[in-house]
Structures are given as structure tokens and as C-alpha cells.
Design an enzyme around this catalytic site. Structure first.
Site, PDB file in Angstrom:
ATOM      1  N   HIS A  40       0.836  -1.199   0.000  1.00 52.07           N
ATOM      2  CA  HIS A  40       0.000   0.000   0.000  1.00 52.07           C
ATOM      3  C   HIS A  40       0.871   1.250   0.000  1.00 52.07           C
ATOM      4  O   HIS A  40       1.852   1.321   0.742  1.00 52.07           O
ATOM      5  CB  HIS A  40      -0.898   0.032   1.240  1.00 52.07           C
ATOM      6  CG  HIS A  40      -2.177  -0.721   1.071  1.00 52.07           C
ATOM      7  ND1 HIS A  40      -3.381  -0.258   1.544  1.00 52.07           N
ATOM      8  CD2 HIS A  40      -2.456  -1.899   0.475  1.00 52.07           C
ATOM      9  CE1 HIS A  40      -4.346  -1.119   1.251  1.00 52.07           C
ATOM     10  NE2 HIS A  40      -3.794  -2.133   0.605  1.00 52.07           N
ATOM     11  N   GLU A 109      -6.373  -0.707  -6.378  1.00 46.49           N
ATOM     12  CA  GLU A 109      -7.408   0.083  -5.713  1.00 46.49           C
ATOM     13  C   GLU A 109      -7.067   1.560  -5.818  1.00 46.49           C
ATOM     14  O   GLU A 109      -5.894   1.950  -5.799  1.00 46.49           O
ATOM     15  CB  GLU A 109      -7.521  -0.316  -4.246  1.00 46.49           C
ATOM     16  CG  GLU A 109      -8.037  -1.730  -4.047  1.00 46.49           C
ATOM     17  CD  GLU A 109      -8.105  -2.112  -2.577  1.00 46.49           C
ATOM     18  OE1 GLU A 109      -9.209  -2.419  -2.117  1.00 46.49           O
ATOM     19  OE2 GLU A 109      -7.066  -2.112  -1.915  1.00 46.49           O
TER      20      GLU A 109
END
Length: 336
Positions: A40, A109
Site C-alpha cells: 500500500h 485500488e
């Protein structure tokens, strides 16, 4: 029957870099076979969140351990990264830590890609899936060691070579949330990755059959595909603590539709914190009895999954590892 493996999910969104490395070292000491890390750029929540760089973490853990399999679960090689550079990075790690490195990939994402410069509306699944397939094809070609002229819809190389590549390249694990990608994982992947808590039908009637179909269509033995599942488990001998520990990970209980276009950790945190603890806990195996916990995990083995990676939500991860080794591991090994 495929070998049963037990793994540890290193929660990069929850712990700072040094602590995350030490936890992986502790995972090996407590009997785990693998350690995976998410990739991330931003965490799920702003307050108390972290986002160490996955590839730096993997090399640090590789130097401190001797047998753990190490991989991403998952990395998106298609937007903020150039897949050719990811191929180079993983080839280097594969040379440094032979037979221990794998690359877990997914379609991405908005949370991680828009902050790093992606402009326009976040792409729908069709484009993200096409990018993923193209990136996998490019990386596979580069790992053959030849000069590669690649002319794809999204990625291009001209006379590109990776000079240091382990024999056979790097295993690619493909994250699948539905049968379309599961079939692709069986066809094009060395492994596939899914997550727990989504209902028996998804695994037994959709994901596993689709993966097997894809493998067979490619002339592969489906049992040679490593079938990994991230099992979200909050196990503690204190039942109240087992429940409360899930709260930090409330964002995981948001639906794909709810978080599709969220690109700010503060916004994600706000949406997640509005959820009641009962809804948050639904994604987790919450247990204080070891036999009950293992019985619920055993369902996933029965569905056909063999590589069980345990994601514990609490801040005291060493307590979880100690309880896991004492209470759960001996029972889990018998499932194999």
C-alpha cells in the site's frame, strides 16, 4: 494432495517498518512457513496507520530469516509501477533468496494509485484486469533473460533485458475475488490468492472450480497451483479482546462498491468507523476456543485451499504468534 502450508500476514497498514520486520522474524521462529505483505502507498486508516514499502521490507526480512517464503499479497504492477521494473526487483530478490520469493498481484485500488498521480476516473474492472494480464505477460517474457521488444496496449519495452534472473523466473500468485480471475490464475499463475469470510458457495462452487478449469485448459495439473487464502482470524483466550481486536480493521468490512473510488485514508477511516463492531467482526473468525477456531479454518482446507495465511488484527502480534504456536499450529498441522 497439495502440501499444507501455514503463513503469517505482515500487516503493513498497521505497523512501522522496523516492527514489521521483527514480526516476520518472530513468525519464522514460531513455526510459520511463509510471510506475506500488502503493498500500500496509503493505509486503510489515517490515525495509527502505516504504509512501509513492501519490497524494502521483503529484502530486510530475507536477510534476517532462512526458510520463510516471502511475497506480496498483493502488489499492483500496473499503475504507479512499471511492470518491467517490478520484474527486475523480484528477479533480484529471487537471486538473493533462492526459492523463497513469489510475486502476488492484483488489479489495484484507487486508494494507492490516485495519490501517486493517476488522473481521471478510476478505471472499471475491465481495464484493470486487462492491464494485469498484460503486465504478467511482460514480466514472464523478461524473466526468460532475452532482449524483449514488447508492444502492448498499456506497456512497451525496447530491447529490454533483465541480467540477473533466477532459473525459472519468479512464481506469480494472482489474487481472485471471482471466477473470471480465478480461471485466469489457474491458467497463467503459479498460485492464486483469495480472502476468507465470503461464504462457502464462493470457494466451493466458483473460485476453486474456476481455478482448476483454467489450469486444465493450460495443460497443467491443478494440484500444482498453490491455493493461498488469507484467513482473517482474531484468536485470543480472552473473548472480549478477540472481538475488540477487529476494530482497527473496520475498513475491510466496507463493500467493494463502498470503497471503489475512495482515495483518501481519512475518508476511508470515516466510512469504516461508522460500522458497528458486529458488522466489522463478521469478516473474521473470532474465537477464544482453539478447537472452535481450527474447525472454522478446516472448512477452507475442505474447500480445496492448502496455503493458509493468517491475518491477526490485534496490536499485540507477538501474543498472537505465541498463542498460535501453542494452541492452533499443532491442530492445524493435522489437517494436512
Amino acid at each position: 494432495m497439495a502440501e499444507l502450508k501455514l503463513g503469517y500476514k505482515a500487516s503493513a497498514e498497521q505497523f512501522a517498518p522496523r516492527e514489521l520486520v521483527e514480526l516476520a522474524v518472530a513468525a519464522e521462529e514460531h513455526g510459520m512457513d511463509s510471510a506475506t505483505v500488502s503493498d500500500h502507498f496509503q493505509p486503510w486508516r489515517h490515525e495509527g496507520g502505516h504504509a512501509p514499502f513492501s519490497l524494502a521490507w521483503m529484502t530486510a526480512v530475507g536477510e534476517r530469516t532462512t526458510r520463510l517464503q516471502l511475497g506480496t499479497s498483493v502488489l499492483t504492477p500496473t499503475f504507479r509501477y512499471n511492470p518491467a521494473v517490478i520484474a527486475q526487483a523480484f528477479a533480484t530478490m529471487g537471486c538473493l533468496y533462492p526459492d523463497r520469493i513469489f510475486l502476488g498481484v492484483g488489479t489495484g485500488e484507487a486508494l494507492n494509485e490516485i495519490a501517486t498521480g493517476y488522473e481521471g476516473e478510476w478505471p472499471e474492472f475491465k481495464e484493470r484486469y486487462a492491464r494485469l494480464r498484460e503486465s504478467v505477460r511482460l514480466m514472464r517474457e523478461l524473466w526468460l533473460g532475452d532482449r524483449v521488444d514488447f508492444e502492448g496496449e498499456y506497456y512497451k519495452t525496447k530491447g529490454a533485458s533483465i541480467y540477473d534472473v533466477p532459473e525459472g523466473g519468479i512464481p506469480i500468485y494472482i489474487a481472485a475475488g471471482g471466477p473470471q480471475v480465478a480461471k485466469y490464475a489457474g491458467r497463467a499463475g503459479d498460485g492464486f490468492i483469495c480472502t476468507s469470510g465470503k461464504g462457502e458457495e464462493l470457494y466451493k462452487e466458483k473460485l476453486i472450480p474456476a481455478m482448476r478449469e483454467g489450469a486444465e485448459a493450460a495443460g497443467k495439473n491443478p494440484d500444482d497451483v498453490d491455493r493461498m487464502i488469507e484467513i482473517k482470524i482474531s484468536y485470543d483466550t480472552d473473548p472480549e479482546l478477540a472481538l475488540e481486536n477487529t476494530r482497527f480493521w473496520a475498513p475491510l468490512s466496507l463493500t467493494a462498491e463502498q470503497k471503489h473510488s475512495i482515495d483518501d485514508p481519512m475518508e476511508m477511516e470515516k466510512a469504516a468507523d461508522e460500522l458497528p463492531i458486529e458488522q466489522v467482526a463478521k469478516r473474521w473468525i473470532v474465537a477464544s476456543d482453539p478447537d472452535e477456531a481450527v474447525a472454522k479454518v478446516a472448512d477452507y482446507v475442505d474447500y480445496g485451499l492448502n496455503h493458509l495465511v493468517f491475518h491477526a488484527p490485534g496490536h499485540d502480534q507477538r501474543r498472537f504468534l505465541e498463542l498460535f504456536q501453542r494452541d492452533l499450529e499443532p491442530r492445524l498441522r493435522k489437517l494436512g
